[in-house]
Write an enzyme that holds these catalytic residues in place. Structure first.
Site, PDB file in Angstrom:
ATOM      1  N   HIS A  18      24.426 -10.728  21.541  1.00  0.00           N
ATOM      2  CA  HIS A  18      24.312  -9.811  20.412  1.00  0.00           C
ATOM      3  C   HIS A  18      23.153 -10.149  19.479  1.00  0.00           C
ATOM      4  O   HIS A  18      22.551  -9.265  18.867  1.00  0.00           O
ATOM      5  CB  HIS A  18      25.626  -9.749  19.622  1.00  0.00           C
ATOM      6  CG  HIS A  18      25.953 -10.986  18.858  1.00  0.00           C
ATOM      7  ND1 HIS A  18      26.490 -12.112  19.455  1.00  0.00           N
ATOM      8  CD2 HIS A  18      25.824 -11.282  17.534  1.00  0.00           C
ATOM      9  CE1 HIS A  18      26.682 -13.029  18.530  1.00  0.00           C
ATOM     10  NE2 HIS A  18      26.282 -12.563  17.356  1.00  0.00           N
ATOM     11  N   ASP A  19      22.823 -11.420  19.363  1.00  0.00           N
ATOM     12  CA  ASP A  19      21.733 -11.817  18.458  1.00  0.00           C
ATOM     13  C   ASP A  19      20.482 -12.271  19.205  1.00  0.00           C
ATOM     14  O   ASP A  19      19.650 -12.987  18.643  1.00  0.00           O
ATOM     15  CB  ASP A  19      22.211 -12.933  17.527  1.00  0.00           C
ATOM     16  CG  ASP A  19      22.871 -12.388  16.254  1.00  0.00           C
ATOM     17  OD1 ASP A  19      22.669 -11.184  15.958  1.00  0.00           O
ATOM     18  OD2 ASP A  19      23.577 -13.146  15.582  1.00  0.00           O
ATOM     19  N   LYS A  63      17.074 -12.087  17.598  1.00  0.00           N
ATOM     20  CA  LYS A  63      16.647 -13.038  16.566  1.00  0.00           C
ATOM     21  C   LYS A  63      15.647 -14.068  17.101  1.00  0.00           C
ATOM     22  O   LYS A  63      15.046 -14.800  16.315  1.00  0.00           O
ATOM     23  CB  LYS A  63      17.855 -13.735  15.954  1.00  0.00           C
ATOM     24  CG  LYS A  63      18.670 -12.813  15.040  1.00  0.00           C
ATOM     25  CD  LYS A  63      19.819 -13.543  14.371  1.00  0.00           C
ATOM     26  CE  LYS A  63      20.566 -12.622  13.408  1.00  0.00           C
ATOM     27  NZ  LYS A  63      21.722 -13.291  12.774  1.00  0.00           N
ATOM     28  N   HIS A  83      15.648  -7.250  14.535  1.00  0.00           N
ATOM     29  CA  HIS A  83      16.154  -7.996  15.700  1.00  0.00           C
ATOM     30  C   HIS A  83      16.949  -7.136  16.687  1.00  0.00           C
ATOM     31  O   HIS A  83      16.894  -7.389  17.894  1.00  0.00           O
ATOM     32  CB  HIS A  83      16.933  -9.251  15.258  1.00  0.00           C
ATOM     33  CG  HIS A  83      18.303  -9.018  14.741  1.00  0.00           C
ATOM     34  ND1 HIS A  83      18.575  -8.827  13.410  1.00  0.00           N
ATOM     35  CD2 HIS A  83      19.513  -8.972  15.376  1.00  0.00           C
ATOM     36  CE1 HIS A  83      19.875  -8.679  13.249  1.00  0.00           C
ATOM     37  NE2 HIS A  83      20.469  -8.750  14.424  1.00  0.00           N
ATOM     38  N   HIS A 133      25.145  -3.204  16.876  1.00  0.00           N
ATOM     39  CA  HIS A 133      26.246  -3.845  16.152  1.00  0.00           C
ATOM     40  C   HIS A 133      26.018  -3.925  14.637  1.00  0.00           C
ATOM     41  O   HIS A 133      26.922  -4.304  13.895  1.00  0.00           O
ATOM     42  CB  HIS A 133      26.554  -5.235  16.724  1.00  0.00           C
ATOM     43  CG  HIS A 133      25.516  -6.278  16.457  1.00  0.00           C
ATOM     44  ND1 HIS A 133      24.315  -6.312  17.107  1.00  0.00           N
ATOM     45  CD2 HIS A 133      25.514  -7.355  15.613  1.00  0.00           C
ATOM     46  CE1 HIS A 133      23.608  -7.342  16.698  1.00  0.00           C
ATOM     47  NE2 HIS A 133      24.318  -7.997  15.784  1.00  0.00           N
ATOM     48  N   HIS A 134      24.815  -3.532  14.167  1.00  0.00           N
ATOM     49  CA  HIS A 134      24.584  -3.463  12.721  1.00  0.00           C
ATOM     50  C   HIS A 134      24.585  -2.024  12.197  1.00  0.00           C
ATOM     51  O   HIS A 134      24.259  -1.801  11.024  1.00  0.00           O
ATOM     52  CB  HIS A 134      23.265  -4.154  12.354  1.00  0.00           C
ATOM     53  CG  HIS A 134      23.352  -5.651  12.385  1.00  0.00           C
ATOM     54  ND1 HIS A 134      24.157  -6.376  11.526  1.00  0.00           N
ATOM     55  CD2 HIS A 134      22.729  -6.567  13.185  1.00  0.00           C
ATOM     56  CE1 HIS A 134      24.031  -7.666  11.788  1.00  0.00           C
ATOM     57  NE2 HIS A 134      23.176  -7.805  12.781  1.00  0.00           N
ATOM     58  N   ASP A 174      32.594  -9.546  14.460  1.00  0.00           N
ATOM     59  CA  ASP A 174      31.461 -10.323  13.959  1.00  0.00           C
ATOM     60  C   ASP A 174      31.669 -10.693  12.494  1.00  0.00           C
ATOM     61  O   ASP A 174      31.481 -11.853  12.090  1.00  0.00           O
ATOM     62  CB  ASP A 174      30.188  -9.497  14.137  1.00  0.00           C
ATOM     63  CG  ASP A 174      28.924 -10.321  13.956  1.00  0.00           C
ATOM     64  OD1 ASP A 174      28.942 -11.522  14.277  1.00  0.00           O
ATOM     65  OD2 ASP A 174      27.912  -9.757  13.504  1.00  0.00           O
TER      66      ASP A 174
END
Length: 334
Positions: free
Chosen positions: A208-209, A212, A237, A261-262, A290
């Site tokens: 998910h990240d 980044k 990201h 997801h954001h 999250d």
């Protein structure tokens, strides 16, 4: 359908082991198919040599031969791992129950009784070649399936490695990826997502990240608050995740979480400002997990928040940040 249609399209190799020349000549005349190659041995020793050298698709083996009889040859063939599964028809003048039982015990698959019927010989050989072809096809399919599973396992292990590398880069979130992945899949099962989708959700949650990796350390690891320009960089990201993962075919179905997801239920999230059910279900599930993990986990600058505090936050942001039904499902289950 003619006889050639019943024989494997790829040329089949048949080894005939018989000490009688007339039998070898008769078999050669009866099995003159376009797709069959015949090998002949006049005794057991030469028969074993040819079998080891050429690994035939089928063996016709005489029972009564000097020096080494058919039972002994058959046992030697079955003891060889390369030949153990080769179909074997035993040719015998002894049409007795005891002879057949001993032949089966030695490893024979079928029997022909001398003097054999020409049609019976042809049918038995064609059938055993056909069965052997299907066995090889099944073995190849099973092998391909195993290789595919091994490849997918290697992919998933690589993904887990990437996930751990991401957590190690940011010590504050160490272990975060594995925790949220487990809880995300648990909630997904509660709301009825099928197993096929869970595989992609797992990969997406672990990564998910991943975007980044494109954020400079000066921003990602900054101890204080980010400036507006720094936030603009940070919000890139999910886009980086999409750009990287969309180039990997088997990860395309896992993109929903890294990319979305954001996003927020009210449309005020990023990077695309999706709202409500425009946001993929996997991402809506993950966003709750999250936040839950972030609030429940101790950080260097604060202790873990209480269960009641986290619950209140989720309820207060139901319909704003989060899908209301998923918040209810989460709180009811956990």
């Amino acid at each position: 359908m003619d006889n050639n249609d019943l024989i494997m399209k790829q040329k089949a190799r048949i080894l005939v082991i018989d000490d009688e020349p007339i039998i070898r000549i008769t078999i050669e005349g009866l099995l003159q198919f376009e797709n069959v190659e015949l090998l002949f041995a006049e005794d057991g020793i030469n028969g074993l040599r040819l079998a080891n050298q050429f690994i035939p698709d089928a063996i016709l083996l005489d029972l009564m031969m000097p020096d080494m009889n058919g039972y002994e040859v058959c046992k030697n063939i079955r003891a060889n791992s390369a030949l153990a599964e080769v179909p074997l028809i035993m040719i015998t003048a002894a049409d007795s129950r005891e002879a057949r039982l001993e032949g089966l015990s030695a490893g024979a698959d079928d029997f022909l009784t001398k003097p054999f019927d020409s049609l019976e010989l042809r049918i038995k050989v064609m059938n055993i070649l056909r069965l052997n072809r299907f066995r090889h096809i099944k073995e190849q399919k099973d092998q391909l399936k195993r290789l595919a599973e091994e490849l997918l396992n290697a992919y998933d292990q690589t993904i887990e490695g990437w996930s751990k590398a991401l957590d190690m880069r940011d010590r504050e979130t160490e272990g975060h990826s594995m925790r949220v992945t487990e809880k995300c899949l648990e909630l997904a099962k509660v709301v009825g997502i099928d197993d096929g989708q869970l595989i992609h959700m797992r990969r997406g949650a672990l990564l998910h990240d991943i975007g980044k990796m494109g954020i400079p350390d000066s921003i990602l690891l900054k101890p204080g608050s980010l400036t507006e320009s720094e936030w603009a960089v940070m919000r890139m990201h999910p886009v980086y995740a999409y750009e990287w993962l969309s180039q990997i075919e088997y990860l395309v179905p896992a993109l929903d979480i890294p990319y979305c997801h954001h996003e927020r239920w009210d449309g005020k999230g990023y990077p695309r400002g999706l709202a409500g059910e425009e946001i993929p279900l996997a991402a809506r599930i993950f966003s709750i997990i999250d936040v839950w993990d972030a609030m429940c986990t101790e950080r260097p600058y604060r202790e873990a928040l209480s269960e009641e505090t986290v619950k209140k936050y989720l309820l207060d942001h139901k319909g704003l940040d989060f899908d209301p039904r998923l918040v209810d499902a989460f709180l009811n289950h956990f």
